[in-house]
Motif scaffolding. Structure first.
Motif, PDB file in Angstrom:
ATOM      1  N   SER A 173      65.260  33.437 -11.445  1.00 20.92           N
ATOM      2  CA  SER A 173      66.633  33.407 -11.941  1.00 20.92           C
ATOM      3  C   SER A 173      66.670  32.933 -13.383  1.00 20.92           C
ATOM      4  CB  SER A 173      67.477  32.478 -11.063  1.00 20.92           C
ATOM      5  OG  SER A 173      68.754  32.338 -11.603  1.00 20.92           O
ATOM      6  N   ILE A 174      66.801  33.878 -14.311  1.00 20.52           N
ATOM      7  CA  ILE A 174      66.909  33.516 -15.723  1.00 20.52           C
ATOM      8  C   ILE A 174      68.362  33.202 -16.075  1.00 20.52           C
ATOM      9  CG2 ILE A 174      66.656  34.414 -18.082  1.00 20.52           C
ATOM     10  CD1 ILE A 174      64.177  35.801 -17.210  1.00 20.52           C
ATOM     11  N   GLU A 175      69.293  33.727 -15.273  1.00 19.42           N
ATOM     12  CA  GLU A 175      70.708  33.568 -15.606  1.00 19.42           C
ATOM     13  C   GLU A 175      71.218  32.133 -15.515  1.00 19.42           C
ATOM     14  OE1 GLU A 175      72.063  35.087 -11.211  1.00 19.42           O
ATOM     15  OE2 GLU A 175      71.245  36.435 -12.712  1.00 19.42           O
ATOM     16  N   HIS A 176      70.524  31.274 -14.789  1.00 19.06           N
ATOM     17  CA  HIS A 176      70.975  29.890 -14.645  1.00 19.06           C
ATOM     18  C   HIS A 176      70.395  28.974 -15.714  1.00 19.06           C
ATOM     19  CE1 HIS A 176      72.986  30.932 -11.003  1.00 19.06           C
ATOM     20  NE2 HIS A 176      71.867  31.220 -10.369  1.00 19.06           N
ATOM     21  N   ASN A 177      70.167  29.527 -16.891  1.00 17.72           N
ATOM     22  CA  ASN A 177      69.704  28.769 -18.049  1.00 17.72           C
ATOM     23  C   ASN A 177      68.330  28.127 -17.813  1.00 17.72           C
ATOM     24  OD1 ASN A 177      69.834  27.955 -20.660  1.00 17.72           O
ATOM     25  ND2 ASN A 177      71.164  26.217 -20.287  1.00 17.72           N
ATOM     26  N   HIS A 178      67.433  28.857 -17.153  1.00 15.57           N
ATOM     27  CA  HIS A 178      66.068  28.372 -16.939  1.00 15.57           C
ATOM     28  C   HIS A 178      65.088  29.063 -17.869  1.00 15.57           C
ATOM     29  CE1 HIS A 178      67.095  27.060 -12.559  1.00 15.57           C
ATOM     30  NE2 HIS A 178      67.558  26.232 -13.459  1.00 15.57           N
ATOM     31  N   GLN A 179      65.587  29.735 -18.886  1.00 11.53           N
ATOM     32  CA  GLN A 179      64.727  30.476 -19.805  1.00 11.53           C
ATOM     33  C   GLN A 179      63.730  29.558 -20.512  1.00 11.53           C
ATOM     34  OE1 GLN A 179      67.706  32.157 -22.239  1.00 11.53           O
ATOM     35  NE2 GLN A 179      68.099  33.902 -20.900  1.00 11.53           N
ATOM     36  N   HIS A 180      64.102  28.331 -20.722  1.00 17.54           N
ATOM     37  CA  HIS A 180      63.216  27.399 -21.422  1.00 17.54           C
ATOM     38  C   HIS A 180      61.943  27.110 -20.620  1.00 17.54           C
ATOM     39  CE1 HIS A 180      65.369  24.748 -18.647  1.00 17.54           C
ATOM     40  NE2 HIS A 180      64.359  23.905 -18.781  1.00 17.54           N
ATOM     41  N   MET A 181      61.935  27.386 -19.311  1.00 11.99           N
ATOM     42  CA  MET A 181      60.770  27.095 -18.471  1.00 11.99           C
ATOM     43  C   MET A 181      59.686  28.161 -18.600  1.00 11.99           C
ATOM     44  SD  MET A 181      62.419  25.237 -15.097  1.00 11.99           S
ATOM     45  CE  MET A 181      62.330  26.667 -14.137  1.00 11.99           C
ATOM     46  N   LEU A 182      60.035  29.366 -19.038  1.00 16.93           N
ATOM     47  CA  LEU A 182      59.027  30.413 -19.200  1.00 16.93           C
ATOM     48  C   LEU A 182      58.001  30.001 -20.249  1.00 16.93           C
ATOM     49  CD1 LEU A 182      61.025  33.754 -19.090  1.00 16.93           C
ATOM     50  CD2 LEU A 182      59.336  32.937 -17.454  1.00 16.93           C
ATOM     51  N   GLY A 183      56.742  30.095 -19.897  1.00 15.64           N
ATOM     52  CA  GLY A 183      55.668  29.752 -20.820  1.00 15.64           C
ATOM     53  C   GLY A 183      55.324  28.273 -20.852  1.00 15.64           C
ATOM     54  N   THR A 184      56.068  27.448 -20.133  1.00 17.83           N
ATOM     55  CA  THR A 184      55.756  26.012 -20.147  1.00 17.83           C
ATOM     56  C   THR A 184      54.527  25.729 -19.290  1.00 17.83           C
ATOM     57  OG1 THR A 184      57.236  25.550 -18.276  1.00 17.83           O
ATOM     58  CG2 THR A 184      58.152  25.303 -20.496  1.00 17.83           C
ATOM     59  N   LYS A 185      53.838  24.692 -19.650  1.00 16.26           N
ATOM     60  CA  LYS A 185      52.653  24.270 -18.897  1.00 16.26           C
ATOM     61  C   LYS A 185      53.129  23.464 -17.693  1.00 16.26           C
ATOM     62  CE  LYS A 185      49.022  23.446 -21.241  1.00 16.26           C
ATOM     63  NZ  LYS A 185      48.426  24.711 -20.914  1.00 16.26           N
ATOM     64  N   MET A 186      52.649  23.848 -16.510  1.00 17.85           N
ATOM     65  CA  MET A 186      53.041  23.179 -15.276  1.00 17.85           C
ATOM     66  C   MET A 186      51.883  22.381 -14.679  1.00 17.85           C
ATOM     67  SD  MET A 186      54.874  25.043 -12.140  1.00 17.85           S
ATOM     68  CE  MET A 186      55.366  24.218 -10.687  1.00 17.85           C
ATOM     69  N   ILE A 187      50.660  22.846 -14.927  1.00 21.94           N
ATOM     70  CA  ILE A 187      49.456  22.181 -14.436  1.00 21.94           C
ATOM     71  C   ILE A 187      48.547  21.944 -15.633  1.00 21.94           C
ATOM     72  CG2 ILE A 187      47.402  22.440 -12.973  1.00 21.94           C
ATOM     73  CD1 ILE A 187      49.952  22.300 -11.336  1.00 21.94           C
ATOM     74  N   LYS A 188      48.022  20.735 -15.723  1.00 26.19           N
ATOM     75  CA  LYS A 188      47.030  20.483 -16.763  1.00 26.19           C
ATOM     76  C   LYS A 188      45.957  19.553 -16.225  1.00 26.19           C
ATOM     77  CE  LYS A 188      48.973  16.635 -19.420  1.00 26.19           C
ATOM     78  NZ  LYS A 188      49.487  16.208 -20.703  1.00 26.19           N
ATOM     79  N   GLU A 189      44.782  19.684 -16.816  1.00 24.80           N
ATOM     80  CA  GLU A 189      43.625  18.842 -16.498  1.00 24.80           C
ATOM     81  C   GLU A 189      43.268  18.841 -15.013  1.00 24.80           C
ATOM     82  OE1 GLU A 189      44.183  14.981 -18.238  1.00 24.80           O
ATOM     83  OE2 GLU A 189      44.874  15.845 -20.113  1.00 24.80           O
ATOM     84  N   LEU A 190      43.371  20.004 -14.374  1.00 28.35           N
ATOM     85  CA  LEU A 190      42.993  20.139 -12.971  1.00 28.35           C
ATOM     86  C   LEU A 190      41.482  20.307 -12.884  1.00 28.35           C
ATOM     87  CD1 LEU A 190      43.582  20.558  -9.963  1.00 28.35           C
ATOM     88  CD2 LEU A 190      44.008  22.959 -10.469  1.00 28.35           C
ATOM     89  N   ALA A 191      40.837  19.346 -12.257  1.00 29.46           N
ATOM     90  CA  ALA A 191      39.380  19.366 -12.090  1.00 29.46           C
ATOM     91  C   ALA A 191      39.057  19.627 -10.624  1.00 29.46           C
ATOM     92  CB  ALA A 191      38.783  18.040 -12.532  1.00 29.46           C
ATOM     93  N   LEU A 192      38.272  20.668 -10.365  1.00 31.84           N
ATOM     94  CA  LEU A 192      37.913  21.005  -8.995  1.00 31.84           C
ATOM     95  C   LEU A 192      36.925  20.000  -8.435  1.00 31.84           C
ATOM     96  CD1 LEU A 192      37.493  24.872  -9.010  1.00 31.84           C
ATOM     97  CD2 LEU A 192      39.357  23.524  -8.091  1.00 31.84           C
ATOM     98  N   LYS A 193      37.141  19.657  -7.180  1.00 39.04           N
ATOM     99  CA  LYS A 193      36.221  18.781  -6.449  1.00 39.04           C
ATOM    100  C   LYS A 193      35.866  19.472  -5.146  1.00 39.04           C
ATOM    101  CE  LYS A 193      37.833  14.519  -8.456  1.00 39.04           C
ATOM    102  NZ  LYS A 193      38.454  13.237  -8.245  1.00 39.04           N
ATOM    103  N   THR A 194      35.098  18.802  -4.325  1.00 43.98           N
ATOM    104  CA  THR A 194      34.712  19.404  -3.055  1.00 43.98           C
ATOM    105  C   THR A 194      35.945  19.653  -2.198  1.00 43.98           C
ATOM    106  OG1 THR A 194      34.366  17.260  -2.017  1.00 43.98           O
ATOM    107  CG2 THR A 194      32.457  18.292  -3.063  1.00 43.98           C
TER     108      THR A 194
END
Length: 158
Positions: free
Chosen positions: A84-105
Motif C-alpha cells: 500500500s503506497i497510498e497510505h503515505n508509506h512511500q518513504h519505506m521503499l529502499g530503506t534498510k530493514m536488516i543489517k549486520e545479520l551473521a549466519l550461525k549454526t
C-alpha cells in the motif's frame, strides 16, 4: 586336564559368539549416526545456508517484500516492495530493514539488527530457518531488564 582346557575354550568361543550380534548392532548404529550427522552438516554448511537466504522474501501478511543480500558473509535486507503506497508509506521503499545479520549454526539462530521500517528503531533479532523457503524472525528488546521477544514474524521466499 586337557578336557578342562578344551571345555573352557568351547565356553569362551560360545561367549564370543553371543557378543558378535551385539557388537554388529553397536557398530551399525554408530555408522548410521555418523552418516546422518555428516549429511546434515554438509546440507547445512555455511555456503549452502547463505545461498538459501539470499533472495526476495515476503512477510506473512504479504504487505512487504525484502531483498536479502550479503557482502563478506554479512547480510543486509532492503525493502523493495510495499503493498500500500497510498497510505503515505512511500518513504519505506529502499530503506534498510536488516543489517549486520551473521549466519550461525541452525540450532543457535542467526543474529543481526532489525530496523523498524515505520519508526526507524534498531533492535536485535534472531533468525531461524524453518524448512525450505521459510524463516522465523524474532525481534528482541529489553522489557523490565530482561530480553523479551517483542515481535515475531514468518517470512516466505519468493
Amino acid at each position: 586336564m586337557e578336557i578342562n582346557k578344551l571345555s573352557e575354550q568351547i565356553i569362551n568361543i560360545r561367549i564370543m559368539e553371543t557378543y558378535y550380534p551385539i557388537l554388529y548392532l553397536i557398530l551399525s548404529f554408530a555408522i548410521a549416526v555418523f552418516s546422518t550427522l555428516l549429511a546434515f552438516r554438509l546440507r547445512n554448511s555455511k555456503t549452502a545456508l547463505e545461498s538459501r537466504l539470499t533472495g526476495i522474501w515476503v512477510n506473512e501478511s504479504q504487505t512487504m517484500r525484502i531483498l536479502l543480500h550479503h557482502i563478506d558473509s554479512i547480510f543486509q535486507g532492503d525493502v523493495v516492495w510495499i503493498k500500500s503506497i497510498e497510505h503515505n508509506h512511500q518513504h519505506m521503499l529502499g530503506t534498510k530493514m536488516i543489517k549486520e545479520l551473521a549466519l550461525k549454526t541452525v540450532a543457535q539462530g542467526s543474529t543481526g539488527i532489525y530496523i523498524d521500517p515505520k519508526s526507524g528503531e534498531e533492535l536485535p533479532f534472531r533468525l531461524w530457518f524453518q524448512g525450505k523457503g521459510r524463516l522465523k524472525l524474532a525481534v528482541i528488546n529489553k522489557v523490565d531488564g530482561k530480553n523479551r521477544v517483542v515481535k515475531e514474524e514468518r517470512w516466505f521466499q519468493l
